[in-house]
Design a protein around this motif. Structure first.
Motif, short mmCIF file in Angstrom:
data_model
loop_
_atom_site.label_atom_id
_atom_site.label_comp_id
_atom_site.label_asym_id
_atom_site.label_seq_id
_atom_site.Cartn_x
_atom_site.Cartn_y
_atom_site.Cartn_z
N SER A 1 61.11 58.39 34.20
CA SER A 1 60.37 57.19 34.63
C SER A 1 59.67 57.44 35.96
N GLU A 2 60.29 58.23 36.85
CA GLU A 2 59.64 58.55 38.13
C GLU A 2 58.44 59.46 37.92
N LEU A 3 58.57 60.43 37.02
CA LEU A 3 57.43 61.29 36.71
C LEU A 3 56.27 60.49 36.10
N ARG A 4 56.61 59.53 35.24
CA ARG A 4 55.60 58.66 34.65
C ARG A 4 54.91 57.83 35.74
N MET A 5 55.69 57.36 36.71
CA MET A 5 55.13 56.57 37.81
C MET A 5 54.11 57.39 38.59
N ILE A 6 54.45 58.65 38.93
CA ILE A 6 53.53 59.51 39.67
C ILE A 6 52.28 59.80 38.82
N HIS A 7 52.48 60.03 37.55
CA HIS A 7 51.35 60.26 36.64
C HIS A 7 50.40 59.06 36.65
N ASP A 8 50.96 57.87 36.57
CA ASP A 8 50.14 56.66 36.55
C ASP A 8 49.36 56.49 37.85
N ILE A 9 49.99 56.87 38.98
CA ILE A 9 49.30 56.77 40.28
C ILE A 9 48.05 57.65 40.28
N TYR A 10 48.17 58.88 39.81
CA TYR A 10 47.03 59.80 39.83
C TYR A 10 46.02 59.47 38.74
N GLU A 11 46.48 58.90 37.65
CA GLU A 11 45.55 58.42 36.64
C GLU A 11 44.65 57.33 37.22
N GLU A 12 45.26 56.46 38.02
CA GLU A 12 44.49 55.39 38.68
C GLU A 12 43.47 55.98 39.64
N PHE A 13 43.84 57.03 40.39
CA PHE A 13 42.90 57.70 41.28
C PHE A 13 41.68 58.22 40.51
N LEU A 14 41.93 58.83 39.35
CA LEU A 14 40.84 59.40 38.56
C LEU A 14 39.91 58.32 38.01
N ARG A 15 40.48 57.19 37.65
CA ARG A 15 39.65 56.09 37.14
C ARG A 15 38.73 55.54 38.22
N ARG A 16 39.20 55.58 39.45
CA ARG A 16 38.37 55.04 40.54
C ARG A 16 37.17 55.93 40.84
N ASN A 17 37.31 57.23 40.64
CA ASN A 17 36.23 58.15 41.00
C ASN A 17 36.11 59.25 39.94
N PRO A 18 35.63 58.90 38.75
CA PRO A 18 35.61 59.85 37.63
C PRO A 18 34.60 60.99 37.81
N ASN A 19 33.62 60.81 38.69
CA ASN A 19 32.59 61.83 38.83
C ASN A 19 33.07 63.07 39.59
N THR A 20 33.83 62.88 40.66
CA THR A 20 34.27 64.03 41.47
C THR A 20 35.76 64.31 41.37
N TRP A 21 36.51 63.39 40.78
CA TRP A 21 37.97 63.52 40.65
C TRP A 21 38.68 63.55 42.00
N LEU A 22 38.00 63.14 43.05
CA LEU A 22 38.65 63.07 44.37
C LEU A 22 39.35 61.72 44.49
N PRO A 23 40.60 61.70 44.97
CA PRO A 23 41.32 60.44 45.08
C PRO A 23 40.71 59.52 46.13
N VAL A 24 40.61 58.26 45.78
CA VAL A 24 40.03 57.26 46.69
C VAL A 24 41.05 56.14 46.87
N LEU A 25 41.25 55.74 48.13
CA LEU A 25 42.19 54.67 48.45
C LEU A 25 41.48 53.33 48.60
N THR A 26 42.18 52.27 48.31
CA THR A 26 41.67 50.93 48.60
C THR A 26 42.02 50.58 50.05
N LYS A 27 41.54 49.43 50.51
CA LYS A 27 41.82 49.01 51.89
C LYS A 27 43.30 48.69 52.10
N LYS A 28 44.03 48.46 51.01
CA LYS A 28 45.45 48.12 51.14
C LYS A 28 46.37 49.33 51.00
N GLU A 29 45.78 50.53 50.91
CA GLU A 29 46.58 51.73 50.69
C GLU A 29 46.44 52.71 51.85
N MET A 30 47.43 53.63 51.97
CA MET A 30 47.43 54.60 53.06
C MET A 30 48.16 55.86 52.59
#
Length: 425
Positions: free
Chosen positions: A231-260
């Motif tokens: 379940s923890e591995l799935r959680m980490i996978h979901d986090i990085y999947e969300e990063f990819l959805r935010r910036n599909p062109n370069t695959w660079l992770p992007v944070l929102t204003k509420k993240e650090m």
């Protein structure tokens, strides 16, 4: 184990031997001056301990006594001791315990609790359990680990005396449970030195001994890193999947204003280890290291939360290696996980031996040795919407998972310890 008297203020397990260590506060206006003054102070505790060690030198015992001297079982009441921090009458001491927000510095209490655990451990092993007599065998008792300390919601008043008491609640062959100390032969630190066993004199004491034994077994089973669950591995996978959805062109992770990013929360300090912080064996006192780590974690959380914070728990503290006088002490803290109003902080302590680095011609920055790891659960008093911490690198992913585990465990304990309103009225 630390439990409260009346209102529970601090609770947990400190691993040495095993005194049950408790703290409470006393209002001098409502207490008998005679009864309060009859309780020895923490300074008297320290001086008695030093005198006891002077009487218990290894040269006073022959090899036959060291190997075969009979050690009688002790009762919990034999090691029970009570001491006082005289804040109501000692203004100089009061300043040492006062925080910037006019509360008690909990790090100073940790130092006193560590001293108390050592004192109780030696009392358990003294001749006839009398600390003013020599020990039945010479022993070096040092902090091995602090499995857990919980800080409850009641506040300690800086104008009132603080009472601490403790007793051994479990004894093995060479270790005790204030859960706190491991006894070793002072002539050879690689050899174990026997300690007195512990006998229960009532059902309540038998339950305490059994609880301590089960806790010891659990700690032994869980030593070392625990691999991430599915379940923890799935959680980490979901986090990085969300990063990819935010910036599909370069695959660079992007944070929102509420993240650090986790690595951006680092706060560090470096200090030189002076003799004034040494214990009775010429090493840096474990309570001093706990205080420095706690104060750094508190500062980091306060900067991160931008307001008032309180420490709710510290756990899984292991003293891996002793810290020597003259070492450079490095403390590095990170916010590893946040949830609602809670923040999890890790503090890693490491040392640099300057002389050894010069002899081996190794860059001092590359020759650090880890000595301690501290975990703190901290609550924000001013905000319940804290930035979400996320790991950018794989090394920080393990810190993130570990921090999440610690925070969830601490919050579960806190919720289980809170009484329903009907019970508290």
């Amino acid at each position: 184990m630390l439990k409260g008297l009346g209102s529970r203020l601090i609770s947990g397990r400190l691993c040495h031997s095993s005194p049950n260590v408790r703290t409470s506060f006393v209002n001098p206006k409502s207490s008998s001056t005679l009864s309060l003054s009859a309780i020895p102070t923490v300074e008297e505790m320290t001086s008695k301990l030093i005198e006891h060690l002077k009487m218990s030198k290894i040269e006073n015992f022959n090899e036959h006594q060291l190997q075969s001297k009979k050690l009688a079982s002790r009762r919990m009441t034999d090691s029970y001791r009570q001491f006082r921090v005289p804040l109501s009458t000692d203004s100089n001491r009061g300043k040492l315990y006062l925080s910037a927000s006019n509360n008690i510095r909990m790090g100073k209490l940790l130092e006193d609790l560590d001293h108390l655990a050592v004192f109780v451990s030696y009392a358990h092993n003294a001749e006839d359990a009398n600390i003013e007599a020599p020990g039945t065998l010479p022993r070096t008792i040092v902090t091995a680990s602090v499995p857990r300390i919980d800080f409850h919601r009641e506040n300690l008043h800086p104008g009132r005396d603080i009472i601490m008491d403790g007793q051994v609640t479990w004894a093995g062959t060479s270790s005790l449970e204030v859960l706190m100390r491991v006894a070793r032969n002072p002539s050879d630190n690689n050899k174990k030195m026997r300690v007195h066993s512990l006998a229960a004199s009532c059902p309540d004491e038998a339950a305490l001994i059994n609880d301590a034994l089960e806790a010891m077994k659990t700690r032994n089973r869980s030593k070392g890193k625990v691999s991430p669950t599915n379940s923890e591995l799935r959680m980490i996978h979901d986090i990085y999947e969300e990063f990819l959805r935010r910036n599909p062109n370069t695959w660079l992770p992007v944070l929102t204003k509420k993240e650090m990013w986790l690595h951006q929360t680092q706060l560090s300090m470096t200090d030189l280890c002076f003799p004034e912080s040494q214990n009775m064996y010429g090493k840096i006192f474990g309570g001093f290291l706990m205080r420095k780590a706690l104060e750094l974690a508190h500062t980091n959380a306060k900067l991160f939360c931008k307001g008032h914070v309180v420490i709710r728990a510290m756990d899984d503290i292991v003293f891996v290696k002793p810290v020597e006088i003259g070492n450079v002490l490095h403390l590095d803290s990170y916010i590893t996980y946040t949830e609602n109003e809670y923040v999890q902080v890790i503090v890693r302590a490491s040392v640099t031996n300057i002389i050894k680095s010069a002899e081996t011609k190794i860059n001092p920055c590359e020759s650090r040795t880890t000595t301690n790891v501290f975990h703190f659960t901290i609550e924000s008093c001013d905000s319940s919407e804290l930035p979400i911490i996320l790991p950018k690198h794989y090394a920080h992913t393990s810190m993130y998972i570990e921090g999440r585990r610690h925070l969830h465990n601490s919050v579960r304990r806190m919720l289980s310890q809170r009484k329903p309103p009907s019970e508290s009225q």
